[in-house]
Design a protein around this motif. Structure first.
Motif, short mmCIF file in Angstrom:
data_model
loop_
_atom_site.label_atom_id
_atom_site.label_comp_id
_atom_site.label_asym_id
_atom_site.label_seq_id
_atom_site.Cartn_x
_atom_site.Cartn_y
_atom_site.Cartn_z
N SER A 199 -5.18 -40.57 -3.62
CA SER A 199 -4.90 -39.39 -4.21
C SER A 199 -5.66 -39.31 -5.53
O SER A 199 -5.83 -37.94 -6.04
CB SER A 199 -3.63 -38.68 -3.80
OG SER A 199 -2.77 -39.46 -4.95
N GLY A 200 -5.47 -39.95 -6.31
CA GLY A 200 -5.79 -40.11 -7.73
C GLY A 200 -7.48 -40.46 -7.87
O GLY A 200 -8.01 -39.88 -8.86
N LEU A 201 -7.81 -41.19 -7.15
CA LEU A 201 -9.09 -41.82 -7.23
C LEU A 201 -10.25 -40.69 -6.86
O LEU A 201 -11.33 -40.47 -7.28
CB LEU A 201 -9.40 -42.96 -6.19
CG LEU A 201 -10.79 -43.62 -6.45
CD1 LEU A 201 -10.88 -44.19 -7.86
CD2 LEU A 201 -10.79 -45.02 -5.56
N LYS A 202 -9.83 -39.93 -5.59
CA LYS A 202 -10.61 -39.00 -5.17
C LYS A 202 -11.22 -37.86 -6.29
O LYS A 202 -12.40 -37.74 -6.09
CB LYS A 202 -9.90 -38.29 -3.70
CG LYS A 202 -10.81 -37.41 -3.11
CD LYS A 202 -10.22 -36.83 -2.05
CE LYS A 202 -10.91 -35.72 -1.30
NZ LYS A 202 -10.53 -35.22 -0.05
N PRO A 203 -10.27 -37.34 -6.62
CA PRO A 203 -10.72 -36.26 -7.77
C PRO A 203 -11.52 -36.77 -8.87
O PRO A 203 -12.55 -36.18 -9.17
CB PRO A 203 -9.39 -35.64 -8.29
CG PRO A 203 -8.28 -36.02 -7.11
CD PRO A 203 -8.74 -37.50 -6.74
#
Length: 211
Positions: A199-203
């Motif tokens: 969830s942090g890597l995707k953005p």
């Protein structure tokens, strides 16, 4: 309403597995071995109160820390996911002792072990603090923030009750039961870690692809 319940379940599950009072019971018993039941209960009560207010303080001041140090929430999620994964791996292998105290040091800690190392870092560790900051960021209204505080309070009450009954629970579960419980919690923590990490890597990846 369903979103609030889902958020509450996530908050409760993540806090309970990361604080892991069942896994830290043997450490608590070791640290309070020289205390009678009355002082052991007092120690457990003070430790959970200190932990609760410390985690709440970090939850509400997390954004100020981000701005001061120039840290993004997504970066914190990635690091938090990595921390959770390592913790989950240790729990999956049933490594119970997270705070190591030599026999010669136990009497030194007896004076105020309720604050250090019992409350910090055993109960209020980096995993719980990271979880509080990230979940507070995800709580986009007052109801969700209230649910976060309520679930944390509930986990702290359960932690106190578990420590209060620690000697009886250890005897009831036995070594095999403790190991099974630890591994189940470790698996849940690792699942939460993967969710946090991506969830942090995707953005971040999307920002890099769309300058």
């Amino acid at each position: 309403m369903s979103e609030l319940i889902t958020f509450g379940l996530l908050s409760f599950t993540s806090f309970f597995t990361l604080i892991n009072p069942l896994g830290s019971m043997p450490v608590f018993l070791t640290m309070t071995a020289d205390l009678d039941q009355q002082h052991r209960v007092k120690t457990a009560k003070k430790a959970t109160i200190v932990s609760f207010f410390t985690i709440v303080a970090f939850a509400f001041s997390g954004q100020l820390l981000f701005k001061f140090f120039g840290i993004s929430v997504n970066s914190f999620r990635i690091v938090g996911g990595a921390i959770f994964f390592v913790m989950g791996m240790d729990m999956l292998q049933a490594r119970l002792g997270k705070v190591k105290i030599k026999d010669s040091e136990i009497k030194t800690y007896v004076n105020d072990i309720s604050v250090t190392p019992l409350a910090i870092p055993m109960i209020c560790g980096p995993g719980a603090i990271t979880n509080a900051i990230v979940l507070m960021e995800d709580a986009n209204n007052a109801a969700m923030k209230g649910m976060l505080i309520f679930t944390l309070l509930l986990v702290m009450i359960l932690t106190y009750l578990i420590y209060y009954s620690s000697s009886r629970i250890i005897k009831f579960l036995g070594e095999t039961g403790n190991n099974v419980m630890m591994r189940l919690m470790g698996l849940i923590v690792m699942v939460i870690a993967v969710e946090f990490f991506f969830s942090g890597l995707k953005p971040i990846i999307l920002d890099m692809m769309n300058p």
